[in-house]
Each structure stands twice: as C-alpha cells, then as structure tokens.
Design an enzyme around this catalytic site. Structure first.
Site, PDB file in Angstrom:
ATOM      1  N   GLY A  38     -39.332   9.577  66.606  1.00 48.76           N
ATOM      2  CA  GLY A  38     -38.988   8.435  67.445  1.00 48.76           C
ATOM      3  C   GLY A  38     -39.964   8.289  68.590  1.00 48.76           C
ATOM      4  O   GLY A  38     -40.211   9.258  69.303  1.00 48.76           O
ATOM      5  N   ASN A 112     -28.433  12.094  66.522  1.00 45.72           N
ATOM      6  CA  ASN A 112     -29.330  11.680  65.442  1.00 45.72           C
ATOM      7  C   ASN A 112     -28.468  11.202  64.293  1.00 45.72           C
ATOM      8  O   ASN A 112     -27.627  11.950  63.795  1.00 45.72           O
ATOM      9  CB  ASN A 112     -30.209  12.853  64.995  1.00 45.72           C
ATOM     10  CG  ASN A 112     -31.097  12.483  63.812  1.00 45.72           C
ATOM     11  OD1 ASN A 112     -31.375  11.323  63.578  1.00 45.72           O
ATOM     12  ND2 ASN A 112     -31.537  13.481  63.073  1.00 45.72           N
ATOM     13  N   CYS A 246     -30.371  13.950  53.536  1.00 43.96           N
ATOM     14  CA  CYS A 246     -31.210  12.788  53.261  1.00 43.96           C
ATOM     15  C   CYS A 246     -32.483  13.202  52.525  1.00 43.96           C
ATOM     16  O   CYS A 246     -33.280  13.995  53.030  1.00 43.96           O
ATOM     17  CB  CYS A 246     -31.573  12.101  54.576  1.00 43.96           C
ATOM     18  SG  CYS A 246     -32.770  10.771  54.405  1.00 43.96           S
ATOM     19  N   TYR A 252     -40.631  11.995  53.460  1.00 46.33           N
ATOM     20  CA  TYR A 252     -41.434  11.298  54.457  1.00 46.33           C
ATOM     21  C   TYR A 252     -41.188  11.702  55.899  1.00 46.33           C
ATOM     22  O   TYR A 252     -42.114  11.916  56.663  1.00 46.33           O
ATOM     23  CB  TYR A 252     -41.205   9.783  54.308  1.00 46.33           C
ATOM     24  CG  TYR A 252     -41.786   8.948  55.426  1.00 46.33           C
ATOM     25  CD1 TYR A 252     -43.158   8.964  55.689  1.00 46.33           C
ATOM     26  CD2 TYR A 252     -40.983   8.149  56.224  1.00 46.33           C
ATOM     27  CE1 TYR A 252     -43.701   8.201  56.712  1.00 46.33           C
ATOM     28  CE2 TYR A 252     -41.515   7.376  57.248  1.00 46.33           C
ATOM     29  CZ  TYR A 252     -42.874   7.411  57.498  1.00 46.33           C
ATOM     30  OH  TYR A 252     -43.401   6.675  58.506  1.00 46.33           O
ATOM     31  N   SER A 293     -48.106  11.644  55.608  1.00 50.97           N
ATOM     32  CA  SER A 293     -47.031  12.281  54.847  1.00 50.97           C
ATOM     33  C   SER A 293     -47.305  12.362  53.356  1.00 50.97           C
ATOM     34  O   SER A 293     -46.626  13.099  52.637  1.00 50.97           O
ATOM     35  CB  SER A 293     -45.715  11.540  55.089  1.00 50.97           C
ATOM     36  OG  SER A 293     -45.876  10.156  54.842  1.00 50.97           O
ATOM     37  N   ASP A 355     -48.897   7.659  47.475  1.00 52.84           N
ATOM     38  CA  ASP A 355     -48.150   7.333  48.689  1.00 52.84           C
ATOM     39  C   ASP A 355     -46.716   7.821  48.500  1.00 52.84           C
ATOM     40  O   ASP A 355     -46.269   8.068  47.372  1.00 52.84           O
ATOM     41  CB  ASP A 355     -48.181   5.826  48.959  1.00 52.84           C
ATOM     42  CG  ASP A 355     -47.974   5.489  50.426  1.00 52.84           C
ATOM     43  OD1 ASP A 355     -47.701   6.418  51.219  1.00 52.84           O
ATOM     44  OD2 ASP A 355     -48.069   4.302  50.793  1.00 52.84           O
ATOM     45  N   ASP A 356     -45.998   7.965  49.635  1.00 46.87           N
ATOM     46  CA  ASP A 356     -44.656   8.547  49.550  1.00 46.87           C
ATOM     47  C   ASP A 356     -43.584   7.530  49.184  1.00 46.87           C
ATOM     48  O   ASP A 356     -42.546   7.889  48.639  1.00 46.87           O
ATOM     49  CB  ASP A 356     -44.288   9.247  50.862  1.00 46.87           C
ATOM     50  CG  ASP A 356     -44.517   8.358  52.065  1.00 46.87           C
ATOM     51  OD1 ASP A 356     -43.824   7.339  52.180  1.00 46.87           O
ATOM     52  OD2 ASP A 356     -45.394   8.685  52.888  1.00 46.87           O
ATOM     53  N   CYS A 392     -30.167   1.695  53.712  1.00 50.49           N
ATOM     54  CA  CYS A 392     -29.587   2.904  54.296  1.00 50.49           C
ATOM     55  C   CYS A 392     -28.744   2.502  55.498  1.00 50.49           C
ATOM     56  O   CYS A 392     -29.158   1.679  56.318  1.00 50.49           O
ATOM     57  CB  CYS A 392     -30.690   3.869  54.731  1.00 50.49           C
ATOM     58  SG  CYS A 392     -30.057   5.357  55.553  1.00 50.49           S
ATOM     59  N   CYS A 447     -28.656  13.292  49.555  1.00 50.08           N
ATOM     60  CA  CYS A 447     -28.257  11.890  49.521  1.00 50.08           C
ATOM     61  C   CYS A 447     -29.338  11.114  48.788  1.00 50.08           C
ATOM     62  O   CYS A 447     -30.509  11.156  49.164  1.00 50.08           O
ATOM     63  CB  CYS A 447     -28.070  11.347  50.937  1.00 50.08           C
ATOM     64  SG  CYS A 447     -27.661   9.571  50.959  1.00 50.08           S
TER      65      CYS A 447
END
Length: 473
Positions: A38, A112, A246, A252, A293, A355-356, A392, A447
């Site tokens: 963040g 969080n 998650c 990522y 990532s 790429d992720d 999500c 998840c």
C-alpha cells in the site's frame, strides 16, 4: 506506481510490536518492508502504558515519517499500517491505524482485508445511534466493541469479531495490551515473530527479516492472540472455517522473500513457471518476465523449457509520484515511463513473455506492442495464474466483472486484443500443485474465487456494484 501498470492492488499491510523501547522506530522499518502492499497512506500508534499517541498521513512511509517525526512517539508497544484504498476510498480520515479516545481509555485499530457485511453493520449501528467518522469498514469494529454488553475488554472484542464477515487481519491496541485477530477463513496472511523479548506481528515475514526478528508461527484462522507485559496468550473467538489463503498472495502480492504459511513466495512462483512450461510448451528463443513479481516464474519457465532467460524488460526504479502531467502522447504510452524493452535482447527473437496475471488487458497489450516495436519477431504471452474471471470482495480492487477482460472474452479473443502470437494461462490445478500446500481440502487451503467464482464466505448484496447484483440474482 507499479500498481498503475498491473491494474491489481492489495489493500494494505499491518505491523505491530510489543515490549520494545524503540517500538515506533521498529514499526517504521517494518512498514517500510511492507510498502509494496500500500502506497497511499501510512500511520503508527504507540502506547507508553498510560496514553495512545499516533501519527499518520497520506503518502509513502518515507514521506509521512520525516527526520525527528517519530521522537514524540515514545512507548513500548506500537501498531502500524500501510494502505491502498479500496473499500471506503482514500483520504486522510481513512488512513490507519484509526485512533479512538473515550472516558474508559483509548483504542487503535489496523486492518488488512475487507468486510463484506460492513454496510449492513453500519446501517444497524447508525440506527442505534452510532456516528461514523470515516468511510472505512475498519471503523465498524470499534463501534461493535464499544456497544458490546460484555464486561471485560477481551470478551467485548471476541463478541464483536463474531459479527464480522469477510477477510480481516486485525491489530487492536489499548494502553495496556495488543490483540491480533484473523478471520475464520484465514484469507489474509499474518505471522508472529520475536525480537529479543519483544513480540511482533506482520502481514509478511519479510518484515521480520528487516528488523532482525525470528519467525515464531502463523496466526490461525479464528484465533485471538493477546500480548501484554505478562506475555502472549492465545484464545479462539470462533471455530475455524478451514483455511482459504488468498492465492494471489503467492502469485503477485507478497514479496518474494516472504514465507506465506510456510511456503516461500519466490519458490512457489518459480514452480508456477515450471508448471506453465509443462502446460504451454512453446518454440522460442528467449524467455523474459515482466518486472518484478513475474521474474521468479519466468526463471522457472526458462529452466523447465531449456529456453534461455534474458532481461528483456527493464523497470524504471525512479518513476515516483509526480505532479507533472505527461503529454497526451506519453499518457497513451504510459507504460514506457515504467517499463522499457531491451532491444538488443528481443530484436529478431521469438519471445516468451511471462506475466503473473491479466486484469483489464490494457497493460499486456502495451507491453506486447513495445516488444514488437523493439523488433521481437514473435511474442508469446504466458500467464502464471488462471484467468481472473470473478471480482474479489476481500480487499483487492476488482469489484465488478466489467473490469475483468477474462470474464467476457475467451482466451483467443484476449490474445487478439493484446496482440500476442499466443496466450496461455496456468490451470487452476497447476496453480495448486505449484504452490504446494499440503492442506487436504479440495482447494488445498487457498481462496480461488477470482478464478472459479466459488467464494469462501457469503457475499452480501449491499457490498456489490449494481451491475453485480443482477448477476447474483
């Protein structure tokens, strides 16, 4: 600024410590290591045993906490927060930790995740006379604790937590103790460490490494941990619903040097690349990853395929927040400010670009275009996660199907949109195998809702975008 490239953002990270004379300074370093979670706001609240004091602001950790600003924050206990605004929006008032004062004492909260029944609870509380000072769902917990009929603070917290639905890793601090709570599904990572005689808690274990703390264990779903000068005590506020960590934490969000529930993130991503090479064998000359990532997965793909890994894309480390508006031409090619192709690597080559994830598809299209403009003969896009088809509601800023290209387009249609010569996604089964969790449940304790649409909690209609309500019906 990387968030603007990727189009996918976590909500925040939390850090706390109890029993250290430099609690605020330690928390600063812990938050600095969690900055990737963040970048919109940060704050620290400390206790000296008698009073709670806090400092917070909008911006990065290094921007909010200047030289000398931590000096007034004296005490042996502290909690801190870095925020990316999703539910509740941005603004100074929503920057955490939230700090409340009353005649019975102070209360600080850092959170969080995202509460899927926050709106319903707010309506109920306002009917009972509560007045909310922020638009953050985190404030709901403070009101529930205050209105609980139980005598002891611990029982009031337990009672309040049982009313919450969704994803939450909470740090709760009073003048004399710190409490740690994780939702019954364990949707967000949260770990306990020890620095000398002091206990610390963090969203990721990389925060322990930077302060020299020793990892102790992960917080269990449905667990309430109470830390005070008397030590650490563990209780349960509810029965665990089974872990549903998650999956995007592995794909990522988390730093490669973090361990999420015993699994190193870099190693998991590398295995994703290996699995992707098995599922999507491609004849090519070089493999490159989209920084940062995707680098681990790209290395895994290269090793498994035998195609050499090359640094085909460079990330500009100095693109910070700026008030200077780019020209329209640069705005249209905004990715170039943050990523640059290495012509000497990709020119005349068949390139596998790992790429992720693909969220909206805009960034993928621009990167493919850049690589081809740099002379790449072919660009094959390999994604080290399944297609994100579903929104999500647990703290990631994808709240509608309309935002997700995979929800309304086939893989072939997406390939055409981004201009790639081929497009492949890792399968759900391959993702689970690569992460390598030993959980015996069908979802292996992860998840998978953004891939499968199977949510581990009830989704309340008033949390949905109007467009989504029609789909739920």
């Amino acid at each position: 600024m990387l968030a603007e490239i990727k189009g996918l953002n976590e909500e925040c990270g939390v850090f706390g410590i109890w029993g250290h004379s430099d609690a605020a300074q330690i928390t600063y370093y812990g938050l600095h290591s969690l900055q990737h979670r963040g970048q919109e706001g940060t704050g620290i609240v400390v206790t000296d045993g008698d009073n709670l004091k806090g400092l917070k602001g909008e911006g990065l950790v290094t921007e909010v906490f200047q030289e000398g600003s931590l000096d007034p924050l004296t005490g042996n206990g502290a909690i801190g927060h870095v925020r990316y605004a999703t539910a509740g929006g941005g603004g100074y008032d929503n920057v955490q930790p939230l700090l409340f004062q009353s005649q019975s004492g102070g209360l600080a909260l850092a959170h969080n995740g995202n509460l899927v029944n926050a709106n319903a609870l707010k309506h109920q509380l306002e009917q009972q006379g509560s007045i909310f000072q922020t638009s953050s769902d985190t404030e709901v917990l403070a009101h529930l604790i205050k209105r609980s009929g139980y005598t002891s603070f611990k029982d009031r917290v337990k009672n309040a937590l049982t009313m919450l639905k969704g994803a939450y890793a909470f740090l709760i601090m009073t003048e004399t103790e710190m409490m740690i709570a994780l939702d019954p599904n364990g949707l967000r990572p949260l770990s306990i460490g020890k620095l000398g005689d002091a206990y610390c808690v963090a969203s990721e274990t990389c925060a322990f490494d930077i302060i020299g703390a020793e990892f102790v264990r992960d917080v269990e779903p449905g667990e309430l941990i109470i830390i005070s000068d008397e030590g650490l005590k563990s209780e349960r506020f509810t029965v665990s619903s089974g872990c549903s960590m998650c999956t995007m934490e592995y794909v990522y969000f988390s730093r490669p040097d973090s361990n999420i529930q015993g699994i190193n993130v870099h190693s998991a991503r590398k295995r994703m690349g290996v699995q992707l090479a098995k599922e999507a064998p491609i004849e090519a000359d070089v493999v490159t990853g989209v920084p940062d990532s995707s680098i681990s997965s790209a290395i895994g793909y290269a090793e498994a395929s035998g195609i050499p890994y090359e640094l085909g894309l460079i990330k500009n480390r100095y693109v910070g927040r700026t008030f200077i508006q780019p020209s329209q031409e640069l705005r249209e090619q905004g990715v170039k400010m943050k990523l640059s192709p290495v012509r000497g690597v990709v020119e005349g080559k068949r390139v596998v670009m790992v790429d992720d994830s693909i969220v909206r598809g805009t960034t993928s299209r621009r990167i493919v275009s850049m690589l081809k403009a740099a002379g790449a003969k072919e660009v094959h896009v390999c994604i080290s996660s399944p297609p994100i088809k579903n929104p999500c509601f647990y703290g990631i800023d994808t709240s509608t199907h309309e935002e997700l290209i995979a929800s309304s387009h086939s893989v072939e249609e997406m390939r055409e949109i981004i201009g790639a010569d081929s497009l492949t996604f890792l399968s759900v089964e391959g993702t689970l195998e690569a992460v390598g969790r030993k959980d015996p449940s069908e979802n292996r304790g992860q998840c998978l809702a953004c891939f499968t649409g199977k949510y581990p909690t009830e989704i309340y209609p008033d949390t949905l975008h109007p467009y989504e309500k029609e789909l739920v019906r």
